[in-house]
Design a protein around this motif. Structure first.
Motif, PDB file in Angstrom:
ATOM      1  N   UNK A 240       0.849  -1.187   0.000  1.00 60.76           N
ATOM      2  CA  UNK A 240       0.000   0.000   0.000  1.00 60.76           C
ATOM      3  C   UNK A 240       0.879   1.229   0.000  1.00 60.76           C
ATOM      4  N   UNK A 241       0.647   2.090  -0.973  1.00 58.57           N
ATOM      5  CA  UNK A 241       1.388   3.347  -1.022  1.00 58.57           C
ATOM      6  C   UNK A 241       0.917   4.270   0.078  1.00 58.57           C
ATOM      7  N   UNK A 242       1.739   5.197   0.433  1.00 62.34           N
ATOM      8  CA  UNK A 242       1.395   6.159   1.480  1.00 62.34           C
ATOM      9  C   UNK A 242       0.088   6.871   1.133  1.00 62.34           C
ATOM     10  N   UNK A 243      -0.836   6.882   2.096  1.00 62.30           N
ATOM     11  CA  UNK A 243      -2.131   7.527   1.903  1.00 62.30           C
ATOM     12  C   UNK A 243      -3.165   6.673   1.233  1.00 62.30           C
ATOM     13  N   UNK A 244      -2.819   5.486   0.784  1.00 56.70           N
ATOM     14  CA  UNK A 244      -3.794   4.604   0.123  1.00 56.70           C
ATOM     15  C   UNK A 244      -4.369   3.612   1.127  1.00 56.70           C
ATOM     16  N   UNK A 245      -5.445   2.943   0.731  1.00 57.00           N
ATOM     17  CA  UNK A 245      -6.116   2.015   1.646  1.00 57.00           C
ATOM     18  C   UNK A 245      -6.592   0.788   0.907  1.00 57.00           C
ATOM     19  N   UNK A 246      -6.898  -0.208   1.657  1.00 58.53           N
ATOM     20  CA  UNK A 246      -7.515  -1.445   1.161  1.00 58.53           C
ATOM     21  C   UNK A 246      -8.833  -1.632   1.897  1.00 58.53           C
TER      22      UNK A 246
END
Length: 909
Positions: A315-321
């Motif tokens: 997960x890239x910084x600031x992204x979510x699952x």
């Protein structure tokens, strides 16, 4: 005149409240009449509710080391169980909560897995470790296998493993209640607190961040620590000396550990640092466990085999699952409030953090895990899910590789199951039940018992609240069934109902006399106790009691043919013989009574137009005799049994139609006739076990008593009787004056005596004569006695009215006897006399006759003997009657519908 009586009783709703007499004083004994309560909730005794033992409750423990594996090789496993002295029961455990520490002295990374012993090794891990370092995960929860065993599997280099027990979750066979989980929004309760080298910090969670001030066994805290030197942060109940390590940290970085920690005896927790440098500590509360005695709805935990949801996702910084958890991974599709997961972070590009939260809601203010480029991080948070069962993971500040495993879920508290084993027994009835099998995760705080049915043709509904598991039901009308429902309450709401049926057959014998009353009189007679023995001798000497008596049954009841008189005599004879049979045990009396009744049961088919009143009296007398025989007489060989079917036919099809409220005899006649009709209807209802007929009689009684006995509270004039004949005040006054209506004198309809008025407690037939007043009062008393046996308190509904009328009538009767008019014979009990108060406008009152001899015995027994009312005038009048008639007491007379109350209704219970 002031009429002394007890404090008034309260009667509610469908059963007409009793009006208070004017100018009444207190009396020695209060009324024991059971209350009739409809649509009323009664507060039960308040007790402290407790949570029932059930699966998924948490039992926090003071941290204790239960396993040390000095060398766990790569690819190998080790199984541990709590020691016998670890305060963990041998059974009733579903999962263990423990802190897991791994020390690796090599250059190889790896991971540990924890799972129920005997089950398949999962894909997911619970603790990742790097080379040459010591790491500790927080709040590891693992389902247990047989014997509470947990297996650890190592995927990397040889490591040293330490297991520190923090608590356990109960299983389905738990015998001791634990605590339930209440999540709160994360909130710091200690911020940037400095802990000196090798120093400690004490924190009081109670009363902060949504945590109650009491009733808390443990809290779940996120502890963040940062120090210039490496060390271990220990978190434990104040007052405990731990061996355990909840957070290992390296220098100059934030380390976060989630810890479920038991509260110390003083409600605090202690954090101790082993670092040689000052440590800066944050403590945030994310939930708490409430003790069994608390009333809030807490969640219970269900462990599952670890299931991989997210595997090494970058997960890239600031992204979510985001993903749906409910319905998969061993988690049900509904009924889930939170899920317990294991979150592992590796390969972070920089120092950062990650958070879990319900999909679609605001992102949390505090992270659940901190990441560092040089080492893996692990945490075991509890994450909420949204209404669709979805959760999200957010990479807050660095690109990171995340893995997510589900290890269990929380079920929110629900309403309890229905109260168990609801039953009704006894007479009077008691409803009993057992606590619900499941309290739904929130303690049962009480119960509501609701009884419903039909009474008088209208819905009956009574609800009573209690904290007990049984309830004595109030007085209920008999001859019918009621539905009983018991509902349990907890903080979530009302449970499904546990149900039972309350069947209340009529009491038999129950027409006028019940078995207890008959047995009481029988015992007094057998013991030679007066007045009962003397009264029995009097009754037995009368012509009605002779075994040579000859009945005269007929097909048609008519005055013109004499059959009306024959039936009046025959039914008194039958009742007399039935009484003597029961009281003496002499079967000949029973045989005679049966032969009389059976003759009429076979023959009577019709009532002529001139014999409606005679049919009414028969409807009162015949069921009295038949009840005693039906439930007490067993014929000897060769003797006929009571013809119950034939009598039921006569009662239903021949007599009952004559007692209708729309007939002339009810709508225009003097009140004693209508009171007898009500009594006969009630009696037939009981004998035939017909609640609808019984209820019709109750309605007739309630209507006519108010129209027969006047109370000043009714207004300036008495209530008009039903039927519409007396539809104006002028007609009502003529009715009370004993004068026929004359249409030619409308609108007055009659010529009232000068000064005529109706005064407080006067009876509709006062101005006629005291014989008919006594006839009417006895008839309404007979009806009330039968209703009393059937669980309906007619006496209590109109106590003040009845007692007032009796005392008024007795007072003026005594005055008339002491001031006789010309031609009267007070010593013989006939004639009239002058009375006070200008009663009837003439100031005179007639007395004497067989009705007068009854002397209000039945009602006097209820109000004075049973209830303790002070009734001096009635008492004096009864004594005067006994003297004049030269009998043991009043009421030893038999005619029409009155018979022998001086024997059967004196001092009876």
């Amino acid at each position: 005149m002031a009429v002394p009586h007890p404090q008034p009783r309260t009667f509610v709703a469908a059963f007409a409240a009793a009006a208070c007499l004017a100018g009444l004083a207190s009396v020695a004994a209060p009324s024991p009449h059971p209350q009739r309560l409809d649509n009323v909730r009664l507060a039960g005794d308040v007790t402290t509710a407790s949570l029932q033992p059930a699966a998924g409750q948490y039992v926090p423990l003071s941290p204790q080391r239960i396993a040390t594996v000095t060398s766990l090789a790569s690819g190998s496993t080790a199984t541990f169980t709590p020691a016998a002295d670890a305060d963990v029961p041998a059974t009733g455990v579903s999962a263990l909560v423990f802190s897991l520490t791994a020390t690796n002295g090599t250059t190889t990374s790896g991971a540990l897995k924890a799972y129920a012993a005997g089950s398949a090794e999962p894909v997911g891990t619970c603790l990742s470790y790097g080379p040459s370092a010591q790491y500790t995960s927080t709040a590891i929860v693992s389902k247990v296998g047989t014997g509470n065993a947990v297996t650890l599997a190592n995927t990397g280099a040889t490591v040293r493993v330490v297991v520190d027990l923090l608590g356990y979750y109960t299983g389905a066979d738990a015998v001791t209640a634990g605590s339930t989980y209440v999540a709160v929004p994360p909130q710091q309760i200690a911020s940037r607190q400095s802990v000196a080298a090798k120093g400690s910090l004490t924190v009081r969670p109670l009363g902060q961040a949504g945590i109650p001030t009491s009733g808390v066994s443990a809290v779940v805290v996120d502890v963040t620590v940062n120090s210039a030197a490496a060390g271990v942060l220990k978190v434990y109940p104040t007052g405990w000396t731990p061996q355990t390590a909840e957070a290992n940290f390296r220098p100059n970085a934030d380390y976060l550990s989630r810890v479920p920690v038991k509260l110390g005896a003083d409600g605090t927790i202690t954090l101790t640092s082993t670092s040689v440098k000052t440590a800066v500590v944050d403590v945030a509360v994310v939930g708490y466990y409430q003790t069994p005695g608390q009333l809030a709805g807490g969640a219970t935990f269900v462990p599952v085999a670890p299931s991989r949801v997210l595997s090494k996702a970058v997960l890239a910084s600031g992204s979510s699952w985001s993903g749906k958890i409910a319905g998969s991974y061993g988690v049900p599709a509904t009924g889930v409030s939170d899920v317990a997961v294991h979150l592992s972070a590796t390969n972070a590009t920089a120092n950062g953090s990650a958070s879990t939260y319900p999909t679609g809601v605001s992102q949390p203010a505090y992270p659940q895990i901190y990441e560092r480029p040089s080492e893996p991080s692990d945490v075991a948070p509890v994450s909420g899910v949204n209404a669709s069962g979805e959760m999200s993971v957010l990479a807050n500040s660095a690109t990171v590789t995340l893995s997510l495993d589900v290890v269990g879920y929380f079920q929110p508290a629900s309403v309890s199951s229905a109260p168990d084993a609801v039953s009704v027994s006894g007479d009077p009835a008691t409803v009993s039940w057992s606590s619900p099998v499941s309290d739904g995760g929130a303690p049962v705080t009480g119960y509501t018992v609701t009884v419903t049915g039909t009474v008088d043709g209208v819905a009956y509904n009574q609800s009573t609240e209690t904290s007990a598991t049984s309830l004595n039901l109030p007085l209920l009308p008999r001859g019918r069934s009621f539905a009983v429902q018991v509902v349990a309450h907890n903080s979530v709401g009302d449970s499904p109902a546990g149900t039972a049926t309350l069947s209340l057959p009529f009491q038999h014998p129950g027409v006028l006399l019940n078995r207890d009353q008959l047995d009481f009189v029988k015992a007094q007679v057998a013991a030679g106790v007066n007045p009962w023995k003397a009264a029995y001798t009097t009754v037995a000497s009368r012509s009605f009691a002779q075994l040579t008596y000859t009945p005269h049954p007929a097909a048609t009841l008519a005055r013109s043919s004499g059959s009306a008189t024959d039936l009046a005599n025959d039914d008194i004879a039958a009742y007399t013989d039935a009484l003597l049979f029961y009281l003496s045990g002499n079967a000949q009396y029973g045989d005679k009574a049966v032969s009389i009744l059976n003759g009429w049961a076979k023959s009577l088919t019709t009532v002529a137009g001139d014999a409606q009143l005679d049919a009414t009296w028969a409807a009162e007398m015949m069921p009295r005799a038949a009840e005693i025989l039906r439930y007490g007489y067993v014929p000897a060989a060769g003797k006929p049994a009571l013809d119950v079917a034939g009598l039921s036919r006569v009662f239903r099809t021949v007599l009952l139609p004559q007692l209708n409220q729309t007939t002339n005899g009810y709508t225009w006649s003097n009140g004693n006739w209508a009171e007898s009709m009500a009594d006969g209807t009630i009696d037939i209802g009981v004998f035939t076990d017909d609640a609808s007929v019984f209820d019709t009689g109750l309605g007739m009684w309630r209507e006519r008593v108010r129209a027969y006995l006047y109370s000043a509270g009714d207004g300036s004039s008495p209530a008009a009787p039903a039927g519409g004949v007396y539809d104006t005040n002028a007609k009502v006054m003529c009715y009370w004056a004993g004068l026929a209506l004359d249409k030619t004198k409308a609108p007055a309809y009659c010529s009232l005596p000068s000064g005529f008025k109706v005064v407080d407690h006067q009876v509709q037939e006062t101005c006629r004569d005291m014989t008919h007043v006594a006839f009417g009062t006895e008839a309404l008393s007979y009806a009330a006695e039968t209703a009393r046996n059937a669980g309906v308190d007619l006496y209590g509904e109109q106590a003040s009215r009845i007692v007032g009328a009796m005392e008024f009538s007795a007072q003026h009767d005594l005055e008339a006897l002491n001031a006789p008019t010309a031609g009267s014979s007070p010593s013989g009990g006939t004639g009239s006399g002058t009375v006070s108060g200008g009663v009837c406008g003439t100031g005179t009152l007639a007395y004497g006759g067989v009705g007068w001899e009854t002397g209000f015995v039945t009602a006097y027994n209820e109000f004075h003997s049973r209830l303790g009312y002070t009734m001096p005038y009635t008492e004096q009048m009864m004594a005067k009657i006994a003297t004049i008639t030269n009998k043991p007491n009043a009421g030893l007379v038999a005619a029409l519908h009155v018979a022998w109350t001086g024997l059967t209704n004196v001092g009876t219970p």
